[in-house]
Design a protein around this motif. Structure first.
Motif, PDB file in Angstrom:
ATOM      1  N   ALA A 265       0.812  -1.228   0.000  1.00 10.34           N
ATOM      2  CA  ALA A 265       0.000   0.000   0.000  1.00 10.34           C
ATOM      3  C   ALA A 265       0.842   1.274   0.000  1.00 10.34           C
ATOM      4  N   ASP A 266       2.110   1.169  -0.346  1.00  9.32           N
ATOM      5  CA  ASP A 266       2.970   2.366  -0.420  1.00  9.32           C
ATOM      6  C   ASP A 266       2.861   2.952  -1.822  1.00  9.32           C
ATOM      7  N   ILE A 267       2.005   3.958  -1.975  1.00 17.34           N
ATOM      8  CA  ILE A 267       1.738   4.518  -3.297  1.00 17.34           C
ATOM      9  C   ILE A 267       2.940   5.285  -3.840  1.00 17.34           C
ATOM     10  N   HIS A 268       3.777   5.821  -2.954  1.00 14.83           N
ATOM     11  CA  HIS A 268       4.953   6.574  -3.411  1.00 14.83           C
ATOM     12  C   HIS A 268       5.975   5.646  -4.066  1.00 14.83           C
ATOM     13  N   SER A 269       6.227   4.501  -3.431  1.00 12.22           N
ATOM     14  CA  SER A 269       7.166   3.540  -4.015  1.00 12.22           C
ATOM     15  C   SER A 269       6.610   2.949  -5.303  1.00 12.22           C
ATOM     16  N   GLU A 270       5.329   2.668  -5.320  1.00 12.23           N
ATOM     17  CA  GLU A 270       4.708   2.097  -6.505  1.00 12.23           C
ATOM     18  C   GLU A 270       4.810   3.051  -7.691  1.00 12.23           C
ATOM     19  N   ALA A 271       4.545   4.330  -7.452  1.00 13.46           N
ATOM     20  CA  ALA A 271       4.607   5.317  -8.531  1.00 13.46           C
ATOM     21  C   ALA A 271       6.045   5.501  -9.024  1.00 13.46           C
ATOM     22  N   ALA A 272       6.998   5.487  -8.098  1.00 14.16           N
ATOM     23  CA  ALA A 272       8.401   5.658  -8.493  1.00 14.16           C
ATOM     24  C   ALA A 272       8.860   4.500  -9.369  1.00 14.16           C
ATOM     25  N   PHE A 273       8.479   3.269  -9.001  1.00 14.73           N
ATOM     26  CA  PHE A 273       8.895   2.120  -9.802  1.00 14.73           C
ATOM     27  C   PHE A 273       8.228   2.137 -11.166  1.00 14.73           C
ATOM     28  N   ALA A 274       6.984   2.590 -11.235  1.00 12.78           N
ATOM     29  CA  ALA A 274       6.304   2.709 -12.536  1.00 12.78           C
ATOM     30  C   ALA A 274       7.052   3.690 -13.441  1.00 12.78           C
ATOM     31  N   LYS A 275       7.551   4.782 -12.880  1.00 10.97           N
ATOM     32  CA  LYS A 275       8.344   5.741 -13.662  1.00 10.97           C
ATOM     33  C   LYS A 275       9.617   5.082 -14.182  1.00 10.97           C
ATOM     34  N   THR A 276      10.247   4.299 -13.327  1.00 10.98           N
ATOM     35  CA  THR A 276      11.489   3.636 -13.727  1.00 10.98           C
ATOM     36  C   THR A 276      11.240   2.634 -14.846  1.00 10.98           C
ATOM     37  N   LEU A 277      10.168   1.858 -14.748  1.00 14.49           N
ATOM     38  CA  LEU A 277       9.850   0.903 -15.807  1.00 14.49           C
ATOM     39  C   LEU A 277       9.599   1.625 -17.122  1.00 14.49           C
ATOM     40  N   PRO A 372      11.891  -3.537  -7.605  1.00 11.32           N
ATOM     41  CA  PRO A 372      12.180  -2.455  -6.655  1.00 11.32           C
ATOM     42  C   PRO A 372      13.201  -2.973  -5.644  1.00 11.32           C
ATOM     43  N   THR A 373      14.163  -2.159  -5.256  1.00 12.09           N
ATOM     44  CA  THR A 373      15.109  -2.629  -4.243  1.00 12.09           C
ATOM     45  C   THR A 373      14.363  -2.974  -2.959  1.00 12.09           C
ATOM     46  N   SER A 374      13.434  -2.125  -2.575  1.00 13.78           N
ATOM     47  CA  SER A 374      12.515  -2.428  -1.478  1.00 13.78           C
ATOM     48  C   SER A 374      11.131  -1.936  -1.888  1.00 13.78           C
ATOM     49  N   PRO A 375      10.078  -2.649  -1.496  1.00 11.88           N
ATOM     50  CA  PRO A 375       8.745  -2.219  -1.897  1.00 11.88           C
ATOM     51  C   PRO A 375       8.217  -1.036  -1.101  1.00 11.88           C
ATOM     52  N   THR A 376       8.886  -0.715   0.005  1.00 17.03           N
ATOM     53  CA  THR A 376       8.412   0.359   0.869  1.00 17.03           C
ATOM     54  C   THR A 376       9.538   0.804   1.787  1.00 17.03           C
ATOM     55  N   ILE A 377       9.258   1.846   2.571  1.00 19.47           N
ATOM     56  CA  ILE A 377      10.209   2.335   3.569  1.00 19.47           C
ATOM     57  C   ILE A 377       9.393   2.785   4.778  1.00 19.47           C
ATOM     58  N   PHE A 415      13.012   9.059  -7.944  1.00 17.69           N
ATOM     59  CA  PHE A 415      12.675   9.337  -6.559  1.00 17.69           C
ATOM     60  C   PHE A 415      11.167   9.235  -6.331  1.00 17.69           C
ATOM     61  N   ARG A 416      10.795   8.970  -5.098  1.00 11.60           N
ATOM     62  CA  ARG A 416       9.405   8.994  -4.681  1.00 11.60           C
ATOM     63  C   ARG A 416       8.889  10.444  -4.671  1.00 11.60           C
ATOM     64  N   ASP A 417       7.584  10.604  -4.695  1.00 18.31           N
ATOM     65  CA  ASP A 417       6.994  11.935  -4.687  1.00 18.31           C
ATOM     66  C   ASP A 417       7.251  12.680  -3.379  1.00 18.31           C
ATOM     67  N   ASP A 418       7.585  11.932  -2.297  1.00 25.32           N
ATOM     68  CA  ASP A 418       7.848  12.587  -1.013  1.00 25.32           C
ATOM     69  C   ASP A 418       9.323  12.933  -0.823  1.00 25.32           C
ATOM     70  N   GLY A 419      10.127  12.768  -1.883  1.00 22.90           N
ATOM     71  CA  GLY A 419      11.525  13.166  -1.837  1.00 22.90           C
ATOM     72  C   GLY A 419      12.493  12.106  -1.365  1.00 22.90           C
ATOM     73  N   ALA A 422      14.104   5.822  -4.175  1.00 24.92           N
ATOM     74  CA  ALA A 422      13.428   4.525  -4.402  1.00 24.92           C
ATOM     75  C   ALA A 422      14.226   3.784  -5.468  1.00 24.92           C
ATOM     76  N   GLY A 423      15.259   3.121  -5.061  1.00 26.44           N
ATOM     77  CA  GLY A 423      16.152   2.484  -6.015  1.00 26.44           C
ATOM     78  C   GLY A 423      15.557   1.249  -6.660  1.00 26.44           C
ATOM     79  N   ILE A 424      16.220   0.792  -7.695  1.00 22.17           N
ATOM     80  CA  ILE A 424      15.862  -0.456  -8.363  1.00 22.17           C
ATOM     81  C   ILE A 424      17.034  -1.419  -8.240  1.00 22.17           C
ATOM     82  N   THR A 425      16.762  -2.695  -8.423  1.00 21.51           N
ATOM     83  CA  THR A 425      17.817  -3.706  -8.415  1.00 21.51           C
ATOM     84  C   THR A 425      17.687  -4.591  -9.637  1.00 21.51           C
ATOM     85  N   LEU A 426      18.813  -4.844 -10.279  1.00 21.86           N
ATOM     86  CA  LEU A 426      18.885  -5.800 -11.379  1.00 21.86           C
ATOM     87  C   LEU A 426      19.550  -7.070 -10.851  1.00 21.86           C
TER      88      LEU A 426
END
Length: 598
Positions: A265-277, A372-377, A415-419, A422-426
């Motif tokens: 339910a972390d919308i900030h992380s979800e949105a950041a990963f969508a941008k990265t994809l 996502p490196t982590s799904p939330t923080i 980055f997340r919308d809250d600043g 939100a890293g990614i991992t390969l």
């Protein structure tokens, strides 16, 4: 003041190594003992002793400046890795002891000229992904002090993100070398198991532990790994690189992504990963959803199965004799290992092997898995309320990696919308570390974020170094892309690097009576540059590739237009008597195109 990236530091002091002493006087003034990212900061005498060893070798002529690829580079070491003369505590004061010998990775880095400036904080006994399970205090996120830094390599990530050192060492069993990188906008390499020696590293889970590397740039991480890595006969889990893996990803990378993404339910992380994809697709990558159930099942094994007993074994004596000295959450995790039998442990290994085989089969058609490196923080206060559940959330996309014998690289992402970062991992199969880094360098250049929590931007790339595990081959004819024998390269994990031209001392001939049609390249005093393609082929595959080359062709050493020498196709002079000189066309493809259109 923040230090430079590794490459900038070396460039600065290579010309004037004597200035290192003054540089360290300034650097030491910026390291505060009130900063709980540090457990131990090296004294003036400890720093001076390391610098004196380097400078004496240079001044005496025993070594040249160029013999030190990490000349004077300051680095930090997670406090579960031994540095001779400095205490190792694993964030447990009652456990503290002072080793007399460096861990292998530390010794190799010192031998390359790097200088240890201190030991860093961690989740006690490297048990956690949060950075709060330490009697030395919770290490704060470098972007928002209310939030966690990630762990267990919390201090190592923090000091790099703030530019206090050029790089640092961590460890990674369940994600400790990746989650803190993601939370602090830096790069974290979780290398292939056995590439970096664990001798002198306090174990958490010996079968899965890896020494990890943090830096501001992918290039710096790769440079450090190449120095620190390599087989160590004193580590029973050390491995030789089989030298069969590709040097880089495909020209058009094909990435797997989980078919069902969980962000709690972390919308900030979800949105950041969508941008990265979306950014990856814009850069030409193909993204393919895959069934993620096997990854999830394997991730759950690490803390909710018999594997946790490895942690009990690692600190067993201390746990039995002084349990009251342990962090309560860590003590509870370690105690859980007593609930499993030897039968449970064997069954856990069978389950691991089955799931790992399935995972590697799923990844076989891809360059890497992107997650996502982590799904939330969470905040430090939130973590205090739910220390186990939130820790488990952080490991959603990390816990399976070592159990499946994969390598991984955490990269800065949108980055997340809250600043917050939100890293990614390969994540890729074992020994694909080089390919991960090659893509990571291109990715970091494209996203072009400030480095860590500093205001520095990515420096201009340095000259490319050919991988020591690959052979660069110049291809001139039937092995070119689109030509009939190109498969002899691609089926051996060879990858296209770039188009190039030979020096102006070659002539090109169309050979008679060859199937498929082939050219012959010959050195000549009266020649011209000839178009070639450069391919990197794994060393272990080079011999069988050469074995397929029929007479009158062979492999020799070619000189390129820029003066570089590479392996390449040459031809016996006897075959040129009835061949057609096509030098004027400048290359095989040009000859074929004009020949067929004539």
């Amino acid at each position: 003041m923040s230090v430079s990236t590794l490459s900038e530091w070396v460039l600065t002091y290579r010309q004037q190594p004597q200035q290192l002493v003054a540089a360290y006087q300034q650097l030491n003034a910026n390291l505060s003992r009130d900063d709980n990212a540090w457990i131990y900061i090296a004294s003036h005498d400890e720093i001076h002793a390391q610098l004196t060893t380097i400078l004496h070798a240079i001044n005496s002529g025993d070594k040249q400046v160029g013999d030190y690829p990490l000349l004077g580079v300051p680095f930090a070491v997670k406090d579960n890795i031994d540095v001779a003369g400095m205490p190792t505590s694993a964030a447990c004061p009652a456990f503290t002891w002072t080793p007399q010998q460096d861990a292998t990775v530390v010794a190799r880095l010192k031998g390359a000229g790097a200088v240890v400036v201190g030991k860093t904080n961690l989740d006690q006994f490297a048990t956690g992904l949060v950075g709060t399970r330490s009697p030395f205090g919770a290490v704060k996120n470098t972007f928002n002090p209310d939030y966690v830094s990630g762990g267990s390599s919390s201090g190592s990530a923090s000091v790099v993100a703030r530019g206090l050192v050029c790089f640092s060492l961590g460890t990674d069993t369940a994600g400790s070398g990746r989650v803190p990188a993601g939370f602090n906008n830096i790069v974290g390499l979780k290398p292939t198991k056995g590439w970096l020696s664990n001798k002198g590293v306090l174990p958490a889970c010996r079968l899965n532990d890896c020494v990890s590397i943090f830096a501001l740039t992918v290039a710096d991480v790769q440079a450090v790994a190449e120095v620190a890595g390599g087989y160590d006969p004193q580590d029973p889990y050390s491995r030789h690189n089989p030298k069969t893996s590709p040097a880089r990803f495909s020209e058009t990378p094909r990435f797997a992504i989980p078919d069902k993404l969980e962000f709690f339910a972390d919308i900030h992380s979800e949105a950041a990963f969508a941008k990265t994809l979306a950014r990856l697709e814009q850069q030409g990558a193909e993204l393919v959803p895959i069934d993620f159930s096997a990854f999830t099942q394997l991730a759950e094994q690490l803390y909710y199965g018999a594997w946790v007993a490895e942690r009990t074994v690692a600190v067993g004596e201390f746990f039995r004799n002084q349990p009251e000295e342990m962090d309560p959450t860590v003590r509870g995790i370690v105690a859980n290992g007593l609930n499993y039998t030897a039968c449970d442990a064997w069954q856990a290994e069978y389950t691991r092997a089955e799931l790992a085989q399935k995972i590697n089969a799923q990844l076989a058609g891809f360059d890497a898995l992107v997650v996502p490196t982590s799904p939330t923080i969470h905040t430090i206060a939130e973590m205090a309320q739910e220390p186990v559940r939130f820790n488990s959330q952080f490991g959603t996309y990390t816990n399976f990696t070592n159990l499946a014998d994969l390598c991984a690289q955490a990269l800065p992402g949108d980055f997340r919308d809250d600043g917050l970062p939100a890293g990614i991992t390969l994540i890729a199969p074992a020994w694909h570390d080089r390919a991960l880094s090659q893509f990571g360098m291109a990715w970091q250049a494209a996203i072009n974020l400030p480095l860590g929590a500093t205001d520095k931007l990515l420096p201009a790339p340095g000259a490319e170094k050919i991988s020591s595990n690959h052979v660069r081959v110049a291809v001139v004819g039937a092995h070119l892309r689109g030509m009939p024998l190109n498969h002899q390269l691609t089926t051996r994990n060879a990858v296209f690097i770039k188009e190039a031209r030979t020096a102006a001392s070659y002539r090109l001939y169309a050979l008679a009576n060859t199937q498929p049609a082939k050219p012959g390249l010959a050195r000549s005093q009266e020649g011209q540059p000839i178009a070639v393609e450069l391919w990197d082929i794994p060393q272990a595959c080079f011999g069988e590739f050469v074995a397929e080359i029929p007479a009158p062709l062979g492999i020799g050493t070619l000189t390129l237009e820029d003066g570089e020498s590479v392996k390449g196709f040459i031809c016996e002079s006897i075959a040129l008597a009835d061949a057609t000189d096509i030098t004027a066309w400048g290359g095989w493809k040009a000859w074929l195109a004009r020949h067929h259109s004539a």
